[in-house]
Design a protein around this motif. Sequence first.
Motif, mmCIF file in Angstrom:
data_model
loop_
_atom_site.group_PDB
_atom_site.id
_atom_site.type_symbol
_atom_site.label_atom_id
_atom_site.label_comp_id
_atom_site.label_asym_id
_atom_site.label_seq_id
_atom_site.Cartn_x
_atom_site.Cartn_y
_atom_site.Cartn_z
ATOM 1 N N GLY A 159 0.808 -1.210 0.000
ATOM 2 C CA GLY A 159 0.000 0.000 0.000
ATOM 3 C C GLY A 159 0.842 1.260 0.000
ATOM 4 O O GLY A 159 2.072 1.208 0.100
ATOM 5 N N CYS A 160 0.186 2.388 -0.130
ATOM 6 C CA CYS A 160 0.907 3.668 -0.139
ATOM 7 C C CYS A 160 -0.064 4.778 0.224
ATOM 8 O O CYS A 160 -1.203 4.778 -0.225
ATOM 9 N N ASP A 161 0.422 5.710 1.063
ATOM 10 C CA ASP A 161 -0.420 6.845 1.481
ATOM 11 C C ASP A 161 0.024 8.147 0.844
ATOM 12 O O ASP A 161 -0.459 9.203 1.206
ATOM 13 N N ARG A 162 0.981 8.092 -0.081
ATOM 14 C CA ARG A 162 1.538 9.356 -0.563
ATOM 15 C C ARG A 162 0.655 10.047 -1.598
ATOM 16 O O ARG A 162 0.724 11.243 -1.765
ATOM 17 N N PHE A 163 -0.095 9.288 -2.338
ATOM 18 C CA PHE A 163 -0.988 9.865 -3.349
ATOM 19 C C PHE A 163 -0.275 10.836 -4.290
ATOM 20 O O PHE A 163 -0.711 11.970 -4.484
ATOM 21 N N CYS A 164 0.828 10.403 -4.865
ATOM 22 C CA CYS A 164 1.431 11.176 -5.949
ATOM 23 C C CYS A 164 0.327 11.344 -7.008
ATOM 24 O O CYS A 164 -0.396 10.382 -7.297
ATOM 25 N N SER A 165 0.220 12.544 -7.565
ATOM 26 C CA SER A 165 -0.994 12.846 -8.339
ATOM 27 C C SER A 165 -1.113 12.026 -9.628
ATOM 28 O O SER A 165 -2.181 11.939 -10.213
ATOM 29 N N PHE A 166 -0.001 11.399 -10.073
ATOM 30 C CA PHE A 166 -0.051 10.624 -11.320
ATOM 31 C C PHE A 166 -0.294 9.141 -11.071
ATOM 32 O O PHE A 166 -0.421 8.367 -12.001
ATOM 33 N N CYS A 167 -0.337 8.705 -9.822
ATOM 34 C CA CYS A 167 -0.197 7.277 -9.519
ATOM 35 C C CYS A 167 -1.486 6.658 -8.984
ATOM 36 O O CYS A 167 -2.132 7.208 -8.084
ATOM 37 N N ALA A 168 -1.827 5.492 -9.525
ATOM 38 C CA ALA A 168 -3.052 4.812 -9.113
ATOM 39 C C ALA A 168 -2.821 3.829 -7.969
ATOM 40 O O ALA A 168 -3.787 3.267 -7.428
ATOM 41 N N ILE A 169 -1.548 3.616 -7.597
ATOM 42 C CA ILE A 169 -1.249 2.566 -6.608
ATOM 43 C C ILE A 169 -2.031 2.732 -5.296
ATOM 44 O O ILE A 169 -2.581 1.750 -4.782
ATOM 45 N N PRO A 170 -2.122 3.932 -4.721
ATOM 46 C CA PRO A 170 -2.864 4.027 -3.454
ATOM 47 C C PRO A 170 -4.318 3.577 -3.595
ATOM 48 O O PRO A 170 -4.908 3.073 -2.634
ATOM 49 N N TYR A 171 -4.908 3.751 -4.795
ATOM 50 C CA TYR A 171 -6.295 3.320 -4.999
ATOM 51 C C TYR A 171 -6.359 1.808 -5.208
ATOM 52 O O TYR A 171 -7.372 1.183 -4.943
ATOM 53 N N LEU A 242 13.184 3.487 -2.388
ATOM 54 C CA LEU A 242 13.265 4.458 -1.289
ATOM 55 C C LEU A 242 12.884 5.829 -1.828
ATOM 56 O O LEU A 242 13.486 6.292 -2.795
ATOM 57 N N GLN A 243 11.912 6.472 -1.248
ATOM 58 C CA GLN A 243 11.592 7.842 -1.663
ATOM 59 C C GLN A 243 12.655 8.782 -1.095
ATOM 60 O O GLN A 243 13.221 8.499 -0.023
ATOM 61 N N PRO A 244 12.950 9.905 -1.773
ATOM 62 C CA PRO A 244 14.038 10.780 -1.302
ATOM 63 C C PRO A 244 13.896 11.180 0.167
ATOM 64 O O PRO A 244 14.889 11.208 0.902
#
Length: 455
Positions: A159-171, A242-244
């Motif tokens: 999962g991921c909580d970052r919600f980068c605006s281009f990315c569907a992974i959190p959904y 790893l995110q920056p």
Amino acid sequence: MGSRSSMSTIDNPSVLYVTLGCAKNEVDTDRMRALLLEDGFGEADTVEDADAIIINTCSFLASATSESIETTLELADNVAAGVRSRPIVMCGCVPSRYGDELKGELPEVSAFVRADEEDGIVRVVRNVLGMGEPPMQDVCGQALRTIEGTSAYVKISDGCDRFCSFCAIPYIRGAYYSRPADEIVAEVHRLMEGGVREIVLIGQDTGIWGSDFKPRRTLSDLLRLVAEEVRPYGGWVRVLYLQPEGMTDELIATIRDTKEVLPYIDIPIQHCCEGILSRMNRSGSIEELRALFDRLRSEIPGMVLRTTGMAGFPGETDEEAEELASFIAEQEFDYTSVFAYSPEEGTAAAEMADQIDEDVKLERTQRLIDIAEAMGFAATARHVGERVKVIVDGVEQGERGPELIGHAWFQAPDSDGAIHIEEGEATVGDIVSCDLVDSFCYELIGVMVEDGDDL
Ligand code: SF4
């Protein structure tokens, strides 16, 4: 290899596994395989030999969703061409993303299993095969893996909580959660006992591992625990994704000071311009990224860096595209994956007004690829002259006949280049020493030498 059954009363059913997408999906498929093996299922190599087919899908990009559906339909065609029916079970990201919509759209599929339902795969497969209920399987917390090869991916979070605006992974994959340390350590222990010597830790966002625990834990804690497990075997630990912002002082010190943790870091930057990063719902600026990479190189000897760049994000100007290209050239990354932005259904960026024309996107993507390759090929060539330990991954047809293929510490399995071993004999899974004598593109030529067989 599984055994083949012939009639509807299935005594020793076999399952064919088809995995699409990233290494995280490989790990999920392996967990399902382990659960089914434990329940007595065999493994099939072909549709013809299978009683049921599991396809573990990817939906990271629209193109990956299309590939998942096309592959499913091809499998269905192969099943239809045979003499008996073999149910298809679709798992992973496509069912997670599209849910019940799929039932009407894909009648060829007998069951859909979301990523968070995969621990119930035995019940689903038994159900589609008309078999009885499985005995109770308590899989919660179990480190279920089948052991194959010398390198193994271990998932530390999902999962991921970052919600980068281009990315569907959190959904698709839902909220971030870390796997408990004891479960990860137990899995690593079993893998090492089974002959694995390289552990590759993965997750959508590995740097924040443990931030959801109370009390909070860190990736450094986990790396030290995993390093202790691999130490008696002389093994390696590699961490990807790893995110920056995840590169804390503590983590840099742990990578620098823990011999088993490879000085290889995969940090997807996507872009370097503050304005674009902000509209991507990411943080940072070119100055901050430059400072981070300078610091990693100066504090961690031999640092190898992999990153990801995205071309054509909505609103990206010619100047911003040029700035990203210059930054990738300036940083001389060892490996850079380049993606053209693609508007993903349901994401914020897909709704942005200033989408870039496809032609321009492709042009910018190609320019980034050209620079990334020039930097990467040069970085690869700098290894010529070194003597390295190589994990033998397989055999390929080379110009002069079959040759062994492997990878060294500076090459993540399946993603970076390989070492082509031109002289010497070994078996897949062996660890051998090679003198690197030449390179082409991301590939190196190695000559095997006698120098012990530990990593
Ligand atoms: S960090 Fe961003 S790009 Fe990576 S999975 Fe999470 S939302 Fe997607």
